[in-house]
Structures are given as structure tokens and as C-alpha cells.
Write a protein that holds these residues in place. Structure first.
Motif, PDB file in Angstrom:
ATOM      1  N   ALA A 169       0.819  -1.204   0.000  1.00  0.00           N
ATOM      2  CA  ALA A 169       0.000   0.000   0.000  1.00  0.00           C
ATOM      3  C   ALA A 169       0.857   1.259   0.000  1.00  0.00           C
ATOM      4  N   LYS A 170       1.981   1.202   0.737  1.00  0.00           N
ATOM      5  CA  LYS A 170       2.789   2.418   0.900  1.00  0.00           C
ATOM      6  C   LYS A 170       3.757   2.627  -0.253  1.00  0.00           C
ATOM      7  N   ASN A 220     -11.338  -8.407  -5.845  1.00  0.00           N
ATOM      8  CA  ASN A 220     -12.191  -7.625  -6.733  1.00  0.00           C
ATOM      9  C   ASN A 220     -13.412  -7.097  -5.981  1.00  0.00           C
ATOM     10  N   MET A 221     -13.930  -7.923  -5.068  1.00  0.00           N
ATOM     11  CA  MET A 221     -15.126  -7.519  -4.316  1.00  0.00           C
ATOM     12  C   MET A 221     -14.803  -6.346  -3.387  1.00  0.00           C
ATOM     13  N   ASP A 222     -13.640  -6.425  -2.717  1.00  0.00           N
ATOM     14  CA  ASP A 222     -13.263  -5.342  -1.804  1.00  0.00           C
ATOM     15  C   ASP A 222     -13.014  -4.042  -2.567  1.00  0.00           C
ATOM     16  N   PHE A 223     -12.383  -4.165  -3.743  1.00  0.00           N
ATOM     17  CA  PHE A 223     -12.150  -2.976  -4.564  1.00  0.00           C
ATOM     18  C   PHE A 223     -13.473  -2.370  -5.016  1.00  0.00           C
ATOM     19  N   ALA A 224     -14.396  -3.232  -5.426  1.00  0.00           N
ATOM     20  CA  ALA A 224     -15.679  -2.732  -5.906  1.00  0.00           C
ATOM     21  C   ALA A 224     -16.385  -1.944  -4.801  1.00  0.00           C
ATOM     22  N   LEU A 225     -16.334  -2.454  -3.569  1.00  0.00           N
ATOM     23  CA  LEU A 225     -16.964  -1.736  -2.441  1.00  0.00           C
ATOM     24  C   LEU A 225     -16.252  -0.419  -2.179  1.00  0.00           C
ATOM     25  N   ALA A 226     -14.908  -0.479  -2.171  1.00  0.00           N
ATOM     26  CA  ALA A 226     -14.144   0.732  -1.871  1.00  0.00           C
ATOM     27  C   ALA A 226     -14.382   1.799  -2.939  1.00  0.00           C
ATOM     28  N   PHE A 227     -14.480   1.403  -4.197  1.00  0.00           N
ATOM     29  CA  PHE A 227     -14.716   2.388  -5.258  1.00  0.00           C
ATOM     30  C   PHE A 227     -16.089   3.031  -5.114  1.00  0.00           C
ATOM     31  N   ALA A 228     -17.062   2.231  -4.705  1.00  0.00           N
ATOM     32  CA  ALA A 228     -18.406   2.783  -4.490  1.00  0.00           C
ATOM     33  C   ALA A 228     -18.378   3.806  -3.353  1.00  0.00           C
ATOM     34  N   LEU A 229     -17.645   3.461  -2.282  1.00  0.00           N
ATOM     35  CA  LEU A 229     -17.549   4.390  -1.148  1.00  0.00           C
ATOM     36  C   LEU A 229     -16.789   5.649  -1.531  1.00  0.00           C
ATOM     37  N   ARG A 230     -15.738   5.473  -2.333  1.00  0.00           N
ATOM     38  CA  ARG A 230     -14.953   6.639  -2.741  1.00  0.00           C
ATOM     39  C   ARG A 230     -15.814   7.608  -3.546  1.00  0.00           C
ATOM     40  N   LYS A 231     -16.640   7.039  -4.416  1.00  0.00           N
ATOM     41  CA  LYS A 231     -17.508   7.872  -5.231  1.00  0.00           C
ATOM     42  C   LYS A 231     -18.426   8.704  -4.338  1.00  0.00           C
ATOM     43  N   GLU A 232     -18.971   8.043  -3.326  1.00  0.00           N
ATOM     44  CA  GLU A 232     -19.834   8.719  -2.368  1.00  0.00           C
ATOM     45  C   GLU A 232     -19.079   9.848  -1.646  1.00  0.00           C
ATOM     46  N   LEU A 233     -17.874   9.524  -1.185  1.00  0.00           N
ATOM     47  CA  LEU A 233     -17.074  10.501  -0.445  1.00  0.00           C
ATOM     48  C   LEU A 233     -16.702  11.678  -1.337  1.00  0.00           C
ATOM     49  N   ASP A 261      -6.271  10.417  -1.147  1.00  0.00           N
ATOM     50  CA  ASP A 261      -5.015  10.120  -1.831  1.00  0.00           C
ATOM     51  C   ASP A 261      -4.836   8.596  -1.872  1.00  0.00           C
ATOM     52  N   ARG A 262      -3.719   8.166  -2.455  1.00  0.00           N
ATOM     53  CA  ARG A 262      -3.514   6.738  -2.649  1.00  0.00           C
ATOM     54  C   ARG A 262      -3.485   5.970  -1.322  1.00  0.00           C
ATOM     55  N   TRP A 263      -2.810   6.591  -0.347  1.00  0.00           N
ATOM     56  CA  TRP A 263      -2.681   5.952   0.962  1.00  0.00           C
ATOM     57  C   TRP A 263      -4.047   5.771   1.610  1.00  0.00           C
ATOM     58  N   GLN A 264      -4.874   6.816   1.475  1.00  0.00           N
ATOM     59  CA  GLN A 264      -6.206   6.760   2.074  1.00  0.00           C
ATOM     60  C   GLN A 264      -7.101   5.760   1.343  1.00  0.00           C
ATOM     61  N   LEU A 265      -6.889   5.645   0.026  1.00  0.00           N
ATOM     62  CA  LEU A 265      -7.704   4.698  -0.735  1.00  0.00           C
ATOM     63  C   LEU A 265      -7.412   3.270  -0.273  1.00  0.00           C
ATOM     64  N   THR A 266      -6.128   2.983  -0.031  1.00  0.00           N
ATOM     65  CA  THR A 266      -5.762   1.654   0.453  1.00  0.00           C
ATOM     66  C   THR A 266      -6.405   1.376   1.799  1.00  0.00           C
ATOM     67  N   VAL A 320     -21.951  -0.447   9.067  1.00  0.00           N
ATOM     68  CA  VAL A 320     -20.688  -0.482   9.798  1.00  0.00           C
ATOM     69  C   VAL A 320     -19.901   0.763   9.398  1.00  0.00           C
ATOM     70  N   PRO A 321     -19.516   1.578  10.395  1.00  0.00           N
ATOM     71  CA  PRO A 321     -18.759   2.776  10.051  1.00  0.00           C
ATOM     72  C   PRO A 321     -17.317   2.439   9.667  1.00  0.00           C
ATOM     73  N   ILE A 322     -16.786   3.217   8.752  1.00  0.00           N
ATOM     74  CA  ILE A 322     -15.388   3.055   8.345  1.00  0.00           C
ATOM     75  C   ILE A 322     -14.711   4.399   8.538  1.00  0.00           C
ATOM     76  N   VAL A 323     -13.578   4.406   9.207  1.00  0.00           N
ATOM     77  CA  VAL A 323     -12.850   5.655   9.385  1.00  0.00           C
ATOM     78  C   VAL A 323     -11.536   5.554   8.620  1.00  0.00           C
ATOM     79  N   VAL A 324     -11.313   6.503   7.737  1.00  0.00           N
ATOM     80  CA  VAL A 324     -10.031   6.557   7.039  1.00  0.00           C
ATOM     81  C   VAL A 324      -9.210   7.619   7.743  1.00  0.00           C
ATOM     82  N   PRO A 325      -8.186   7.193   8.481  1.00  0.00           N
ATOM     83  CA  PRO A 325      -7.480   8.165   9.309  1.00  0.00           C
ATOM     84  C   PRO A 325      -6.598   9.075   8.478  1.00  0.00           C
ATOM     85  N   ASN A 326      -6.344  10.234   9.064  1.00  0.00           N
ATOM     86  CA  ASN A 326      -5.373  11.162   8.516  1.00  0.00           C
ATOM     87  C   ASN A 326      -4.003  10.525   8.752  1.00  0.00           C
ATOM     88  N   ARG A 327      -3.074  10.777   7.847  1.00  0.00           N
ATOM     89  CA  ARG A 327      -1.831  10.031   7.902  1.00  0.00           C
ATOM     90  C   ARG A 327      -0.866  10.500   8.988  1.00  0.00           C
TER      91      ARG A 327
END
Lengths: 179, 601
Positions: B92-93, B260-273, B281-286, B308-315
Motif C-alpha cells: 500500500a505504501k 475484486n469484491m473489496d475494490f468494488a466496495l471501496a470504489f463505491a464508497l470513494r464515489k460517495e465521499l 489520496d492513494r494511501w487513504q484509498l488503500t 458499519v462505520p469506516i474511518v479513514v485516518p489522517n496520515r
């Protein structure tokens, strides 16, 4: 015995305990038998046990892992007084999830007392006072009957990572520089 | 070489590797207990932890990046690359320096499998890239050292079984063996992963398996891992009064899995965000992908949860500032994973050919249709028995991390039962799965025991029939390629350790010149014998594989450009790989036809 005389005795004992091993173990015996001491609490010299050399590596290792997986150090280093509960809640989930992962990987933790909290418990004579702590109205002889207030936690197995020469345990998290 | 003390099963997975073993004893009747090896690996610089799984990631650091000894292992104080957990966290990094999904590259016939092509994304000139085969070698070297470290005996002296997807073509099987040879492991055996999953189930059931399956039963093994989906059909037959297992069919290679399933979910969430003004950024997407995976697992495991809440922390170190908060709902998981990847569909539905966005990663040929159920329908629709009737499964065994979710298993069972009930067939029996993440390695160890008579063995042989394309003899016409016919060189179910000769018209080849043949396989033409000639065929019947080729080296007494008459010969080695030869019978010599693994796409 007056205060001054006791002070004199204490200092005398203090240095004797330091130099005399046999006396030191007798003194240690006195300290671990509080039930024989019927007089009110009195000033006692510091036990002169020779502590083992401090091994802080494991503690540092654990802190580093809690930070790596769960941002634990970031969490406790923050001042939370001024923050809204909602913000703390969000971060707490991260910290909880990551720290839980580390703790469950490194330690096998089980309750000391297998029963349900709030149920009645009887302690027979010879129970292990290191594993069960009596609270409340503690009098008389065992068996003791009471209620399980907290089932306790014990580590059955510890599986710490091995540190190699490439590690500096005092660095809990390296500074990160993005290129 | 000392006598083997252990049977060792190795799961060389797309996302994780595992190793299990059992002791070889004089008792040839009882199966021995199978143990899993805890695998020491670098989890952070300077830190080694033992874990049951070794993530299939390879990290290639810059020479100034890490302190001296940061990647040291119990058996290698000077290690300069990392395999396992730390490599995975670095993916990821520092994606440019991490090799991921190397197994998918090993079987990708558009890529040069011996060439330094990985990490695929790396653009940095100072990265010394590695080949898919070298990566596999690195994983095997790590497992081998861990085994020797734990048991005190070298792995190459043991009976080693390595699993491969049932859908691996002969070239990919060969490359796996080649990687093992580079790691010092000659003389191993290959085993198909879905078979390994069933072996693991047999091990778990002991003698009780005969109560659950009976003659006429057909087990569908449905294996969905991090990167690939694999189907197999295994029949219960009878021979001399005792039950036997026979692998009937395997599916095509489907590059579709949990990632593929996890990416599909993450992309849907990213679109929402992003629609709410948060930029990741890339780090946050991972971090979002990891969060989505955990949230998906929580929602699939507990039907009472709604979100289920998801928190993407600040780096930075300020944990409470600039956090990005998202929420994954049950409805999203249902829409994207359950209905997106496991939609209800008819028994005659076929995978769709339109490429979907969000599922593709440059380089690898991911499945165009994300619907596992449609791939399953296609697989089952192609399997018919000698009398032309469709083979329908009566039982199903699930394997792979994705199918740890009861909700997804239920969906697959519902879809299968829908198809069966349309044909007035009884509902499918669900065989209780084993520990899904180590089942394949355990099954491989069980197979090692079964090979020497301790346990039930699945009869299988080659999972496909193979054909070589030969040009029709006809006068050359400028601008026209001469038509070719396909001749069967290896029949379906050809057993390990057997040979087959193609009788008939010999082929004329020229000494000193390269010879190249088109090469095909079929998962459905089970009846073709060696020498069967196909004049025309559909894409459903035969799948074209990369060409096979050889250079006819001249022997003493040969003239260059001399024409020799050869016949084709095939053999399935005891390892489980397919070898093809051009045999010159008059001189009693032969040339091996090599699989082209250079990739031309």
C-alpha cells in the motif's frame, strides 16, 4: 515507642537490611505477614530487594505494535478534552480494531474465573490470592462466599515477535517521509 | 539423499501461502495427523513473527531505505528482500516496489513469464524487476527455510506436494515445477487445488465420508480465493465394492476473487465521499479498501448489523484531525457483492463480455463478467457425460476466503437449487467445509498420504484433452494460410506416468530449423482418443493456448536442411506435468516441444 525512637530504629534497620542478607529476609518476612501486625500502620523501611535488570524491550515492542496496527501512541498523545465525542468515537474504532488484533495475536487471554459475573462464588482454603482478590467485608477464615465482581484476565500463552539486529526498540514509529 | 521423514503439502496461493505436514510412519493403514507449520516472517523492519499464512507478496526495497539487518530472518541474517506480512503492508505504501498477484502473472499467457516484468506498475529505473517465476521461487525458498528451521531436516528430502489451480494450463504447471527446481525442490508432485479442498474434507470426516456421499453423487467444488475462482466436479463411483472418487471436470481459468469484491466496495464508497467533497489520496484509498473489507466481513457475518462505520485516518500523528468517515450499509454489500458478484441467474445464462470498470487492473486479464454465478452456469452447462446428458452436482463443497461468509454460501446454494429444481432434481447437499484458509495445504498433505495407500484417492489424470494443430497438405496459395486440423495428442484423464503415441501419417520436419505448432486444449471433449482428428471446431470446444515449439538440433551424420519424419508423443510425468515430443523412430531420438511462455500480447 515514640516517633523519634522509631525513626532511629528505621534508619538503623534500613542500613542493616542493605548490608545483612539474613536480616533482610527476616524483614521481608515481617512485611508479608501483615495479619500479625496488630499495631496501626507504621513507618517501615523500603524493602531492599535487588530488582532484576529492567527489560524494557518487550514493553517497547508491544507499544510499537499497538501504534503500527492501532495508532495507539497517536491516540494517547492527543488531548481529547476539547474534542467532540463523535470524533473520539470514530478514532476509537480504529484504535480498538488495531490494538485488538495485536493483543489477540501476541497473547492468549482468558478469564481467571470461568463463571458469569454477578454469580455466587465460594473460595476454599488455600485459594490462590494472586489469582483472586478479596474485596469488601473481608473477615474470618475461608471458605469465603461472595459475588464475582470481575472475572479477571490471565495470559495463558505469550507469543512475542523476535527482534533482529535491524530493530531499534526505542523507535515506536519511524518518521515517514513521502517521496 | 536421506529417506523422507515427512509428507509436506504446500499451498502456493495467489494471496497467501501455507504449509502443512505429517510424519511418515511404518503404519500404512492409518492416516497420520496433519500439522500446520507456523511461518516466521518479517512483520515490520527488525521484527519477526510466526503466522499460519505467508502473504504472497514480495518487497524489493531501495538499498538506502531500510537499516542494515531490517529484513533479517532466523535463517538469513543478510536478507535484502521481504516476503510475507511486511511485504503486504508495503504494497500500500510503496506499490512500485511490491510484487503482488504474481501467480496470476505466472499463468497469464500474454506475459513473458521468465522475463523481469514485476512489479508491473514500477516505472522507477533503479528497481531490479523480477520474473513471475523468480517470485514463486522466493516464496518456495522462504517456506523451505522455515520448514528446515522448524524440523531440522531439509525440505528437498521430503515428499512434497504443491497445489496449483485446476485451471492452470500445461505451461503454468511446468513453470511452477521450474520455480520449485530453482528453490532446490525437485521430485515434487502437483495437485489441483479443488481436489486438495476435497481431500481436506475427507481428512476431516475420516470414515464418516461414506455416510455423506454415495455412488452416483457428484460433488461440485467451488473455490473462490483472493484472486481466482476455480470449479471442479468430482464423482463418487464404485469399484470392487468400495467407493472411489473420480474428478470429472475442471473449469476455465477465471481471474476473479475476493480482492475484486473489496475494490468494488471501496470504489463505491470513494464515489460517495468524493461527491461530498472529500478527496482521497492513494494511501487513504488503500486504507478505505482495508476498511471496506473488514466492514464487509462484519456485515456478512452478523445479519443483525445494518451499517458499519469506516474511518479513514489522517496520515500524520494527529489522529483526530481530518479523518474521513464513511459508512458501509447492508444494502450496499447486498447490491455490490451479493447481487453484483453472485446474482441470481438462470442455468443457461452465460458470462457477459462487456468489460466493467472498477474491476480491471492494467496488465492482468481479469474476468470480464464479475458474476461468479454466471461463470458457474457456463461451467455446468458445458459438462455432459458419455450419453450427452448434462452432469448435475448433488453435493457442493466450498473453499476459499470469500466463502467463509454464510450469506454468500447461502446465495450460491439458492442459485444452484433453483437450477436443479427446474429439472426436477433434489436440492444439493452442502458438505461442511474445513478451515478454509489452510484447507488446501492440509489436503495436499492428505493426498501425499493417499498416494502411498493411506487414505482415499481421487482418480483424475489430465483435466483436459490436448490437441496439436497440423497444416493440411495442399498447394501453397499466396495470401491464404493453409487450413489446419487438430489432432488429439493427450486424451482427457491421462494418468500420471503414462505415455501416448500418435499413430498415423508422420510429419515432415527440417533439421536445424525451428518448428512451431498451434496448441489447443478442451475441457469438454472427454471422449477423444489419441489420434482423433478434428477438422473444424467451435471456440467452446477448443481453447487455443500459446504455441509449442522446438528446434530440431542436428545429430552426428545429419545434414542441415534434411527432412526427417517424426510422430508426436505425449507423456504425463509423475510430477503431473505434460510433456510433448517429436519422435524420429528411424533414429530412435526425440525433441521436446516447449511451451511458449514469452508472451506476445
Amino acid at each position: 515507642m515514640g516517633f523519634i525512637s522509631r525513626l532511629g530504629l528505621a534508619f538503623g534497620l534500613f542500613f542493616k537490611v542493605l548490608s545483612d542478607t539474613a536480616l533482610a529476609s527476616r524483614a521481608a518476612g515481617l512485611l508479608t505477614q501483615p495479619e500479625e501486625d496488630t499495631t496501626p500502620s507504621s513507618f517501615v523501611p523500603e524493602p531492599a530487594a535487588t530488582p532484576e535488570a529492567p527489560t524494557d524491550t518487550s514493553a517497547l515492542q508491544l507499544m510499537a505494535a499497538l501504534q503500527r496496527e492501532g495508532r495507539f501512541i497517536d491516540f494517547v498523545q492527543e488531548d481529547v478534552q476539547s474534542l467532540a465525542d463523535d470524533d473520539i468515537g470514530g478514532a476509537a474504532r480504529l484504535v480498538h480494531e488495531g490494538c485488538r488484533k495485536v493483543i489477540s495475536k501476541w497473547f492468549t487471554i482468558t478469564p481467571v474465573w470461568p463463571g458469569e459475573e454477578g454469580t455466587s462464588v465460594t473460595l476454599e482454603e488455600g485459594f490462590d490470592a494472586k489469582r483472586v482478590q478479596l474485596t469488601g467485608n473481608v473477615t474470618g477464615e475461608p471458605p469465603f462466599s461472595g459475588t464475582l465482581a470481575h472475572h479477571g484476565w490471565a495470559v495463558d500463552e505469550t507469543k512475542l515477535p523476535t527482534l533482529t539486529r535491524g530493530a531499534d526498540p526505542s523507535v515506536l514509529a519511524p518518521a515517514e517521509v513521502e517521496l | 539423499m536421506s529417506e523422507a521423514k515427512y509428507i509436506v503439502g504446500i499451498d502456493l496461493g495467489t494471496s497467501n501461502c501455507a504449509l502443512s505436514f505429517s510424519v511418515i510412519t511404518g503404519d500404512t493403514n492409518a492416516t497420520q495427523t496433519i500439522e500446520e507449520l507456523e511461518l516466521p516472517q518479517v512483520t515490520a523492519p527488525g521484527t519477526i513473527e510466526s503466522r499460519p499464512l505467508l502473504p504472497s507478496f514480495l518487497y524489493l526495497p531501495n538499498e538506502h531505505e531500510l537499516a542494515d539487518g531490517a529484513l533479517a530472518l532466523p535463517w538469513d541474517d543478510e536478507a535484502t528482500v521481504a516476503v510475507g506480512s511486511y511485504a503486504r503492508s508495503q504494497s500500500a505504501k510503496v506499490p512500485d516496489r511490491t510484487v503482488t498477484s504474481s501467480k496470476s502473472w505466472l499463468c497469464h499467457d500474454g506475459a513473458d513469464r521468465r522475463g523481469p516484468i514485476l512489479p508491473w506498475a514500477a516505472r522507477n529505473p533503479d528497481i531490479e524487476k523480477v520474473s513471475p517465476i523468480e517470485t514463486a521461487t522466493q516464496f518456495l525458498l522462504h517456506l523451505s527455510a522455515a520448514f528446515a528451521d522448524a524440523t531440522g531436516v531439509p525440505l528437498h528430502e521430503q515428499q512434497v506436494v504443491v497445489t496449483v489451480p485446476a485451471s492452470f494450463d500445461p505451461a503454468a504447471r511446468d513453470l511452477t515445477v521450474e520455480a520449485a527446481e530453482y528453490a532446490g525442490l525437485g521430485g515434487l508432485s502437483l495437485l489441483e487445488e479443488p481436489q486438495a479442498a476435497l481431500y481436506s474434507w475427507l481428512d476431516q470426516q475420516g470414515n464418516d465420508w461414506r455416510k455423506q456421499l454415495t455412488v452416483g453423487d457428484v460433488v461440485l467444488v467451488c473455490d473462490i480465493g483472493g484472486g481466482t475462482t476455480d470449479f471442479s466436479l468430482i464423482a463418487i463411483t464404485e469399484s470392487g465394492g468400495s467407493l472411489e472418487l473420480e474428478r470429472l471436470a475442471v473449469g476455465e481459468h477465471i481471474l476473479l476473487g475476493g480482492d475484486n469484491m473489496d475494490f468494488a466496495l471501496a470504489f463505491a464508497l470513494r464515489k460517495e465521499l468524493e461527491s461530498q467533497g472529500s478527496k482521497l489520496d492513494r494511501w487513504q484509498l488503500t486504507s478505505l479498501v482495508q476498511g471496506a473489507r473488514a466492514a464487509k466481513e462484519a456485515l456478512l457475518a452478523d445479519p443483525t448489523l445494518n451499517t458499519v462505520p469506516i474511518v479513514v485516518p489522517n496520515r500524520g500523528s494527529k489522529l483526530f484531525q481530518k479523518n474521513i468517515k464513511a459508512e458501509l450499509s447492508r444494502q450496499q454489500v447486498l447490491d455490490i457483492v451479493t447481487d453484483g458478484f453472485f446474482p441470481e441467474c438462470g442455468a443457461n445464462d452465460m458470462p457477459r463480455q462487456a468489460r466493467r470498470t472498477g474491476l480491471t487492473q492494467m496488465g492482468l486479464p481479469y474476468a470480464q463478467d464479475a458474476a461468479v454465478t454466471r461463470h458457474l452456469a457456463q461451467f455446468l452447462a458445458r459438462q455432459s457425460n458419455d450419453t450427452g446428458d448434462l452432469i448435475r452436482p448433488t453435493a457442493v463443497l466450498f473453499n476459499g476466503g470469500v466463502l467463509q461468509s454464510a450469506e454468500l454460501r447461502t446465495r450460491l446454494v439458492d442459485v444452484l437449487n433453483g437450477w436443479l429444481s427446474e429439472e426436477q432434481l433434489p436440492p444439493i447437499k452442502v458438505l461442511p467445509g474445513a478451515k478454509l484458509d489452510t484447507a488446501v495445504a492440509r489436503g495436499a498433505t492428505y493426498y501425499g498420504q493417499a498416494k502411498s495407500g493411506r487414505g482415499v484417492r481421487i482418480r483424475g489424470g489430465t483435466a483436459r484433452s490436448y490437441y496439436v494443430g497440423v497444416e493440411e497438405p495442399m498447394p501453397a496459395v499466396p495470401g491464404f494460410e493453409p487450413p489446419i486440423y487438430a489432432i488429439c495428442v493427450a486424451p482427457f484423464g491421462m494418468e500420471e506416468g503414462s505415455d501416448a503415441h500418435v499413430e498415423g501419417e508422420p510429419l515432415g520436419l527440417v533439421i536445424g530449423e525451428p518448428a512451431s505448432f498451434r496448441f489447443f486444449s478442451s475441457t469438454v471433449r472427454r471422449g477423444d482418443a489419441v489420434g482423433t482428428i478434428l477438422q473444424d471446431w467451435s471456440d467452446d470446444d477448443l481453447t487455443e493456448l500459446p504455441a509449442i515449439e522446438t528446434q530440431l538440433s542436428a545429430g552426428s551424420g545429419d545434414d542441415q536442411n534434411q527432412l526427417v519424419e517424426v510422430v508426436l508423443q505425449s507423456s504425463v510425468t509423475t510430477t503431473g506435468t505434460l510433456a510433448l515430443y517429436c519422435v524420429d523412430r528411424s533414429q530412435n531420438r526425440r525433441w521436446k516441444l516447449e511451451f511458449d511462455v514469452r508472451g506476445h500480447n
